[in-house]
Motif scaffolding. Structure first.
Motif: not given
Length: 420
Positions: A246, A250, A257
């Motif tokens: 993640s 991002v 997001p």
């Protein structure tokens, strides 16, 4: 060969038999799906605390919460898995409530500690709880059914999260609040059920070369130690998507997001639809081999990142989808087998404490993994993915070696009773 109508009838029968437990799992897991892919990203977006500090806080909070898994094992042996399931949901609600007011390192640490403590207690009690549900029937069948239920709920939560975040990151607080509510609701439902009550452990009936009823003998058993090592090494699997990947997507690839819940929704959606089918197909195979395959598939998500430059646009999203599929297949193959081994390898008298040891080892691996996030900011970001790959390959070896000396009933994936 089982026809589809019979398979549907079996699933509906399972749902009716434990409809309230299934409802509790759905309620709790939808809430988790709202926030699970965003546990680290939340603080990077909603606070001014640096990523490196958040990584350290996550690791320290996770490490301090580790004894909760061992305490939870003793609690499960003493009071039953039901008590542990209620308590872990209440702790989760308290932890995520702190998310809403956490803006400095102290409050962030407190929130991370409580959430991690609830996770440690959950994983200790959940395997024992499913074992009680199975009640002598094939463990994998029940675990697969409930994991498919959980995956569907997680996927639904992730989709809701993605839709919410598509309108801006302000929706993060509403997602966290929803998780608080669902955790409390699940605790209430679990409290109303009889399943998971404490039962009297049978007398010592250990097999030659198998587990024994003494915790000291358990600790001296090489197979038990190797399972513990295997759990430690495979632990980062649980946080790889919502921590390292993640942050990569991002922070480094400049993706929105919403990418985290989208990837999560794909993986959990596949598990929801295919988990019971995959479990049926692998019945009768070596559990050690299944777990090793899962570890290797997880490693394959990190290998390309050793060499790949930052991706953008369609290429980045394609990689997200491929990773989601690999992680889904890995979970479907190894999770039922690993949890079956953890439930059936120890002697029944110490099952809760043994599972506590196994899951605490996994938690240590999960807790240490965020420390490597700093490598993304270094001149050698590829080192993170090299370490990740090596760890999962070592996990595959440890699990295969662990099962070689265990009784045949533990080594072989149980035949599903969906065909009955």
């Amino acid at each position: 060969m089982l026809f589809a109508p019979a398979r549907i009838r079996a699933s509906l029968s399972t749902l009716r038999e434990h409809r309230f437990v299934t409802f509790a799992v759905l309620t709790d897991t939808i809430g988790a799906g709202l926030t699970l892919p965003l546990t680290i990203v939340y603080f990077t977006l909603m606070t001014d605390v640096p990523l490196a500090v958040i990584g350290v806080l996550s690791t320290v909070g996770s490490l301090i919460a580790l004894p909760i898994g061992l305490v939870g094992g003793a609690l499960t042996d003493r009071f039953g898995a039901k008590a542990s399931m209620i308590l872990n949901n209440l702790m989760s609600a308290a932890g995520f409530a702190l998310y809403l007011i956490a803006h400095d390192p102290v409050m962030i640490f407190a929130a991370i500690f409580l959430v991690n403590a609830s996770e440690r207690l959950y994983w200790t009690s959940w395997t024992a709880y499913v074992h009680d549900l199975a009640d002598g029937r094939p463990f994998e069948r029940w675990f697969a059914f409930l994991e498919a239920t959980k995956a569907g709920a997680l996927g639904a939560g992730a989709i809701i999260a993605a839709i919410t975040l598509a309108h801006g990151q302000d929706g993060l607080r509403w997602l966290v609040l929803a998780n608080v509510v669902t955790s409390v609701a699940a605790a209430v439902v679990f409290a109303s059920q009889r399943t998971g009550q404490r039962t009297t452990a049978p007398t010592d009936t250990s097999e030659p070369g198998g587990p024994t009823g003494s915790f000291r003998q358990f600790a001296a058993d090489r197979s038990m130690r190797l399972i513990t090592l295997g759990q430690f090494l495979i632990g980062p699997t649980m946080v790889l998507p919502n921590v390292a990947l993640s942050v990569l997507f991002v922070q480094r690839w400049n993706m929105p997001p919403a990418v985290a819940p989208v990837q999560f929704a794909i993986a959990t959606g596949l598990c929801a639809f295919l988990q019971t089918t995959v479990t049926k197909r692998v019945a009768g195979l070596q559990r050690g081999r299944l777990i090793a395959v899962g570890a290797v598939l997880t490693a394959l998500t990190a290998v390309p990142l050793i060499f790949l430059p930052p991706l953008h646009g369609v290429a980045a999203w394609a990689y997200v989808v491929v990773v989601a599929v690999l992680l889904a297949v890995a979970d479907m193959v190894y999770l039922p087998a690993a949890n079956a081994v953890m439930a059936e390898a120890p002697h029944p008298r110490i099952r809760g404490r043994a599972i506590g040891v196994f899951q605490t080892a996994s938690s240590i691996g999960m807790a240490l993994f965020p420390l490597t996030l700093g490598l993304l900011d270094s001149r050698f970001p590829w080192a993170l993915w090299t370490i990740t790959t090596a760890v999962f390959i070592a996990a595959a070896w440890a699990w295969r070696a662990a099962l070689k000396r265990l009784p045949g009933r533990v080594q072989i994936a149980s035949t599903t009773d969906l065909d009955a």
